[in-house]
Design an enzyme around this catalytic site. Structure first.
Site, short mmCIF file in Angstrom:
data_model
loop_
_atom_site.label_atom_id
_atom_site.label_comp_id
_atom_site.label_asym_id
_atom_site.label_seq_id
_atom_site.Cartn_x
_atom_site.Cartn_y
_atom_site.Cartn_z
N ASP A 88 6.15 -18.09 -3.64
CA ASP A 88 4.91 -17.94 -3.82
C ASP A 88 4.75 -19.33 -4.99
O ASP A 88 3.70 -19.46 -5.63
CB ASP A 88 4.19 -16.96 -4.54
CG ASP A 88 2.78 -17.04 -4.34
OD1 ASP A 88 2.18 -17.61 -3.62
OD2 ASP A 88 1.98 -16.36 -5.08
N CYS A 129 -8.83 -0.30 5.82
CA CYS A 129 -8.94 -1.21 4.72
C CYS A 129 -10.18 -2.15 4.87
O CYS A 129 -10.77 -2.41 3.65
CB CYS A 129 -7.79 -2.27 4.95
SG CYS A 129 -7.78 -3.08 6.62
N CYS A 177 -12.91 -1.82 1.03
CA CYS A 177 -13.24 -2.82 0.28
C CYS A 177 -14.47 -2.83 -0.44
O CYS A 177 -15.48 -2.96 0.16
CB CYS A 177 -13.07 -4.18 1.16
SG CYS A 177 -13.24 -5.71 0.26
N CYS A 221 -7.01 -6.07 -7.45
CA CYS A 221 -7.46 -5.16 -6.79
C CYS A 221 -6.34 -4.50 -5.66
O CYS A 221 -6.11 -5.41 -4.65
CB CYS A 221 -9.05 -5.27 -6.04
SG CYS A 221 -9.38 -3.89 -5.02
#
Length: 362
Positions: A149, A209, A213, A256
């Protein structure tokens, strides 16, 4: 040739059997603690198209680095000339910690994304990937670079092509045997290793999902508007958090995990055995008032070696102020907020004033 070696030779010895070498790479990876190793080619034409559409829609928000490097992100050879394959690695990170649901339900505690509870994963993965790349070089000298990353790399599409999992509707990678609580790392190499079969999608008709959210950031299956995502708002965004999203953030002060927490495939997730990922300083269930009292020196000391350090003290206070504003009214919370009303940062002062207004019932 060791470490981040990209230059010079890179000629594969004629005696090296690449299929056998790939098997050995998996063994070496397992010995280093990786749960899975796969190999991808460097054709990312489909991912390049999706990235261009995502950027065109402005879904990256202030993450200008997503568009900064031209085609280097989607065309590995533009980043590293001569690269033929990408060795992708998966490392599970889910730590034994206070249950996420319980912490979310207690509005006097702060919720921190599970990946950030322990040591910064960049350092952990990079060290091991370099050791793996060096081990390969001992047998087959190769030009290579290691990434965690840390560069314009489309790690999820590469990992999907390498068979490590599929990109789910929440845009995280999912593995049928391990869920999604894992980190990814890559070795770009000029070794023409045999590639793996890409993973297939197993999300089916599930929409959990999307529905869970808090800010409805997953605007369509497989499409995330980062500007609405709580991870973006609490980590990537540098200025004020838009007022419309503050009540939805709840007590999430760094990232989150809701979309991962409800994913049915995470019933197969395994707790990590890595001591580096164990929670530090009680951050798996911390009291908001205590965290808000940290001065800059305390913040710097207690986030040493942690991904949280990248926030800086100002955004740390900004995020906690929002959580305090969303908590049940309490005199101790108001006192904590009032103590920051004259903070040098305009961003902190504005979020504190907002939180006090919420505490007063406004």
């Amino acid at each position: 040739m060791h470490g981040d070696a990209y230059g010079g030779g890179g000629i594969v010895a004629p005696t090296v059997d690449l299929t056998s070498l790939k098997s050995r790479i998996r063994e070496w990876g397992a010995a280093l603690g990786f749960q899975q190793i796969g190999v991808s080619d460097v054709d990312l034409a489909g991912a390049e198209k999706r990235l261009a559409e995502w950027l065109e829609a402005g879904y990256h928000g202030e993450m200008s680095y997503m568009a900064r490097h031209g085609r280097k992100r989607s065309r590995p050879a533009h980043l590293i000339p001569g690269v033929k394959r990408v060795i992708c690695a998966r490392l599970d990170y889910l730590p034994p910690a206070a249950p996420l649901a319980a912490v979310l339900a207690d509005d006097r505690q702060g919720t921190i994304s599970r990946y950030a509870l322990g040591r910064d994963y960049h350092k952990v993965l990079r060290r091991r990937l370099k050791r793996l790349a060096d081990r390969i070089a001992d047998v087959a000298p190769h030009r290579h670079r290691v990434f965690t990353d840390s560069a314009p790399v489309l790690e999820k599409p590469l990992a999907e092509k390498a068979g490590l999992g599929w990109i789910g509707k929440h845009t995280n990678l999912i593995n049928r045997q391990a869920g999604s609580w894992f980190f990814l790392g890559e070795i770009y190499t000029d070794l023409p290793l045999p590639v793996d079969t890409p993973a297939s999608d197993h999300c089916g008709a599930c929409r959990r999902c999307l529905e869970v959210c808090p800010t409805q950031a997953i605007v369509a299956p497989y499409v995330l508007d980062a500007r609405r995502c709580i991870s973006y708002l609490t980590i990537e965004l540098h200025g004020p958090i838009p007022r419309e999203f503050r009540p939805m953030i709840g007590n999430r002060i760094y990232g989150c995990d809701d979309c991962q927490a409800v994913c049915p495939w995470n019933r197969f997730a395994h707790l990590s055995a890595e001591t580096d990922f164990l929670p530090r300083h009680g951050l798996d269930a911390p009291a908001l008032v205590e965290l808000f009292a940290w001065d800059e020196a305390a913040f710097t000391a207690r986030t040493e070696g942690s991904a949280i350090r990248r926030l800086g003290h100002e955004r740390w206070l900004r995020n906690i102020a929002v959580a305090l504003g969303n908590a049940r009214r309490g005199a101790d919370l108001c006192r904590a907020l009032e103590a920051r009303l004259s903070h040098p940062s305009e961003v902190v002062r504005e979020h504190v004033a907002w939180a006090l207004e919420r505490q007063a019932g406004g």
